[in-house]
Design a protein around this motif. Structure first.
Motif, short mmCIF file in Angstrom:
data_model
loop_
_atom_site.label_atom_id
_atom_site.label_comp_id
_atom_site.label_asym_id
_atom_site.label_seq_id
_atom_site.Cartn_x
_atom_site.Cartn_y
_atom_site.Cartn_z
N ILE A 1 39.86 -4.19 30.57
CA ILE A 1 38.88 -4.67 29.71
C ILE A 1 37.42 -4.15 29.51
CG2 ILE A 1 37.64 -7.09 29.21
CD1 ILE A 1 39.96 -8.65 30.71
N PHE A 2 36.92 -3.72 30.39
CA PHE A 2 35.57 -2.93 30.26
C PHE A 2 35.97 -1.75 29.84
CE2 PHE A 2 33.51 -5.93 32.93
CZ PHE A 2 32.09 -5.76 33.12
N SER A 3 36.89 -0.85 30.12
CA SER A 3 37.30 0.42 29.48
C SER A 3 37.71 0.24 28.10
CB SER A 3 38.13 1.20 30.31
OG SER A 3 39.22 0.67 30.43
N GLU A 4 38.66 -0.72 27.66
CA GLU A 4 39.17 -0.91 26.46
C GLU A 4 38.21 -1.56 25.25
OE1 GLU A 4 42.88 -2.66 26.64
OE2 GLU A 4 43.63 -1.64 28.17
N HIS A 5 37.59 -2.53 25.68
CA HIS A 5 36.44 -3.17 25.17
C HIS A 5 35.14 -3.22 25.18
CE1 HIS A 5 40.42 -4.94 23.39
NE2 HIS A 5 40.68 -5.13 24.68
N GLY A 6 34.56 -2.61 26.50
CA GLY A 6 33.20 -2.91 26.79
C GLY A 6 32.77 -4.08 27.56
N GLU A 7 31.45 -3.93 28.06
CA GLU A 7 31.07 -5.05 28.76
C GLU A 7 30.84 -6.32 27.89
OE1 GLU A 7 27.58 -6.01 32.30
OE2 GLU A 7 27.72 -4.21 31.23
N ALA A 8 30.28 -5.92 26.79
CA ALA A 8 29.86 -7.17 25.84
C ALA A 8 30.91 -8.21 25.62
CB ALA A 8 29.25 -6.46 24.69
N PHE A 9 32.19 -7.56 25.28
CA PHE A 9 33.24 -8.13 25.00
C PHE A 9 33.76 -9.06 26.10
CE2 PHE A 9 37.84 -8.74 25.57
CZ PHE A 9 38.17 -8.97 24.17
N PHE A 10 33.69 -8.41 27.33
CA PHE A 10 33.99 -9.39 28.57
C PHE A 10 32.98 -10.43 28.70
CE2 PHE A 10 33.23 -10.28 33.24
CZ PHE A 10 34.61 -10.41 33.45
N ARG A 11 31.79 -10.20 28.49
CA ARG A 11 30.78 -11.27 28.60
C ARG A 11 30.74 -12.40 27.58
NH1 ARG A 11 29.73 -10.27 33.58
NH2 ARG A 11 29.18 -8.03 34.01
N GLU A 12 31.41 -11.86 26.45
CA GLU A 12 31.99 -13.12 25.31
C GLU A 12 32.79 -13.80 25.88
OE1 GLU A 12 32.14 -11.14 21.59
OE2 GLU A 12 30.20 -10.35 21.64
#
Length: 168
Positions: A50-61
């Motif tokens: 998730i982090f590598s494909e979408h980034g940390e901001a996406f994960f936090r959302e």
């Protein structure tokens, strides 16, 4: 402990949120939910992916969205960066007790060093992780209703949490 409220476990990577959370839930006869595991299940991807494909901001959302869907008075292990969104913190304060599981950085670093399930630990240097720890420590401390040390036996931390929850 707030009536029918959640107990939110916050803290840096390696603080023991999942381990302590499971034991605490067993002892209090409550459901245990690990938000990171919930995200992995719902997104059908590892946290690293998730982090590598979408980034940390996406994960936090996603983290904030899934957290707010949990009902009942559960014991909830949150991700280390859960407090990035101020509205998430406010929601947590209104819906339960926030417990900061705290340990010195040196102990946490030993626990997380080269753990492939922790994308930030794998991609950041020790110095940058220590800087992140320092920033988050201030946020965790100010957000917490209770601060509990986790540089001891797991059972000791759980006993202390239960004792402090029963005083509230």
């Amino acid at each position: 402990m707030k009536e029918n409220g959640h107990v939110f476990l916050i803290g840096f990577m390696g603080a023991g949120k999942s381990t302590i959370g499971r034991l605490l839930a067993d002892r209090l006869r409550k459901d245990f939910i690990d938000v990171d595991a919930l995200i992995v299940q719902k997104e059908n991807k590892s946290i690293s992916d998730i982090f590598s494909e979408h980034g940390e901001a996406f994960f936090r959302e996603k983290e904030a969205a899934y957290l707010k869907k949990i009902s009942g008075g559960s014991i909830i292990a949150t991700g280390g960066g859960i407090l990035y969104f101020s509205e998430t913190l406010e929601w947590m304060k209104q819906n339960g007790t926030i417990v900061y599981l705290q340990a010195p950085f040196s102990i946490l670093y030993e626990r997380i060093f080269q753990d492939s399930n922790r994308p930030l630990a794998m991609t950041k240097s020790e110095a940058s992780l220590k800087e992140l720890y320092s920033k988050r420590h201030d946020v965790y401390s100010s957000a917490a209703d209770l601060i509990v040390p986790t540089d001891c036996r797991v059972e000791e931390s759980v006993d202390l949490i239960i004792e402090r929850l029963q005083k509230d």
